[in-house]
Design a protein around this motif. Structure first.
Motif, mmCIF file in Angstrom:
data_model
loop_
_atom_site.group_PDB
_atom_site.id
_atom_site.type_symbol
_atom_site.label_atom_id
_atom_site.label_comp_id
_atom_site.label_asym_id
_atom_site.label_seq_id
_atom_site.Cartn_x
_atom_site.Cartn_y
_atom_site.Cartn_z
ATOM 1 N N ASP A 74 9.097 5.770 -5.761
ATOM 2 C CA ASP A 74 9.124 4.317 -5.569
ATOM 3 C C ASP A 74 7.895 3.862 -4.799
ATOM 4 O O ASP A 74 7.207 4.649 -4.143
ATOM 5 N N ALA A 75 7.671 2.541 -4.840
ATOM 6 C CA ALA A 75 6.696 1.932 -3.931
ATOM 7 C C ALA A 75 7.340 1.838 -2.552
ATOM 8 O O ALA A 75 8.542 1.579 -2.433
ATOM 9 N N PHE A 76 6.547 2.074 -1.513
ATOM 10 C CA PHE A 76 7.024 1.918 -0.134
ATOM 11 C C PHE A 76 6.115 0.932 0.585
ATOM 12 O O PHE A 76 4.888 1.025 0.484
ATOM 13 N N ASP A 77 6.733 0.014 1.304
ATOM 14 C CA ASP A 77 6.005 -0.881 2.197
ATOM 15 C C ASP A 77 6.425 -0.593 3.632
ATOM 16 O O ASP A 77 7.531 -0.093 3.876
ATOM 17 N N ALA A 78 5.548 -0.934 4.570
ATOM 18 C CA ALA A 78 5.898 -0.855 5.994
ATOM 19 C C ALA A 78 6.150 -2.264 6.504
ATOM 20 O O ALA A 78 5.373 -3.174 6.220
ATOM 21 N N ILE B 186 2.432 0.889 1.724
ATOM 22 C CA ILE B 186 2.183 2.289 2.090
ATOM 23 C C ILE B 186 1.707 3.064 0.871
ATOM 24 O O ILE B 186 0.698 3.744 0.898
ATOM 25 N N ARG B 187 2.453 2.958 -0.219
ATOM 26 C CA ARG B 187 2.071 3.644 -1.450
ATOM 27 C C ARG B 187 2.636 2.854 -2.637
ATOM 28 O O ARG B 187 3.655 2.186 -2.518
ATOM 29 N N PRO B 188 1.966 2.959 -3.814
ATOM 30 C CA PRO B 188 2.498 2.277 -4.998
ATOM 31 C C PRO B 188 3.576 3.108 -5.677
ATOM 32 O O PRO B 188 3.697 4.309 -5.415
ATOM 33 N N ALA B 189 4.324 2.462 -6.552
ATOM 34 C CA ALA B 189 5.305 3.186 -7.361
ATOM 35 C C ALA B 189 4.570 4.001 -8.417
ATOM 36 O O ALA B 189 3.411 3.738 -8.734
#
Ligand code: ZN
Length: 215
Positions: A130-134, A169-172
């Motif tokens: 998954d994509a992760f956001d902070a 943080i990172r894309p999906a």
């Protein structure tokens, strides 16, 4: 390599494995720490006692959350918060957050072990990352959601709160190209849909043992 990562002062007392800090909520089973598996008791304590999931210490004036689109849909993240510096460390040390890992494990190392908490709110095994956001929030916005039908069951951190800052943080990771091409061929009638099922890419993966995955 990640073994040279500087460790936050807060985590100086934590055990390490392969040079990486073992998070406070990581499952410890059979004399092994299983990276990526959450100890349910530790996770619940972190939520209830407002502790950082990495160092285990209580929060200061800022709390960071890792949030995926699926978490926003259900309104909470199952994972406890972190100190900003503990998040910064995790983003570099954790293969899933760093983007190094493109897919969740097909067969979790914790299969059959007691006391394991779900890391998310839906099955993840074998799925693309998954994509992760902070998210940065204040302690006054840190609220724990409970299961409406089982008040003692802690779901995670409420996401319907004011957010000070959001950063990707990172894309999906999308479906792999081979699967998309197979679907396209089937849609055009160029390929028998039963001959090469695109939903079974994980069937080719070798079983991985728990000891190896914990390294
Ligand atoms: Zn911390």
């Amino acid at each position: 390599m990640t073994t040279q990562l500087p460790v936050p002062t807060r985590c100086a007392g934590r055990p390490t494995l392969g040079g990486l800090v073992v998070p406070w909520i990581t499952l410890h089973a059979g004399d092994r720490y299983l990276f990526g598996a959450l100890d349910k008791d530790r996770r619940d304590r972190a939520l209830a006692e407002r502790r950082c999931q990495v160092c285990g210490q209580r929060f200061d004036e800022r709390i960071c959350l890792t949030v995926r689109p699926a978490d926003i849909r259900v309104g909470y993240t199952a994972e406890p918060g972190m100190h900003p510096e503990c998040l910064a460390y995790s983003v570099r040390a954790c293969p899933m957050l760093s983007g190094e890992t493109t897919r969740y494990r097909a067969a979790p190392a914790t299969l059959g072990l007691p006391g394991v908490a779900e890391a998310g709110n839906e099955p993840r095994a074998g799925r693309p990352a998954d994509a992760f956001d902070a998210w940065w929030i204040t302690p006054s916005s840190y609220r724990v959601k409970t299961d409406p039908e089982h008040a003692s069951q802690l779901l995670g951190v409420d996401l319907d709160v004011p957010v000070l800052r959001k950063r990707p943080i990172r894309p999906a990771v999308g479906p792999d190209l081979d699967s998309l091409l197979t679907l396209a061929r089937q849609a055009l009638g160029l390929e028998d849909s039963t001959s090469n099922c695109p939903h079974q890419p994980d069937g080719a993966l070798q079983p991985r043992n728990a000891a190896k995955e914990s390294d």
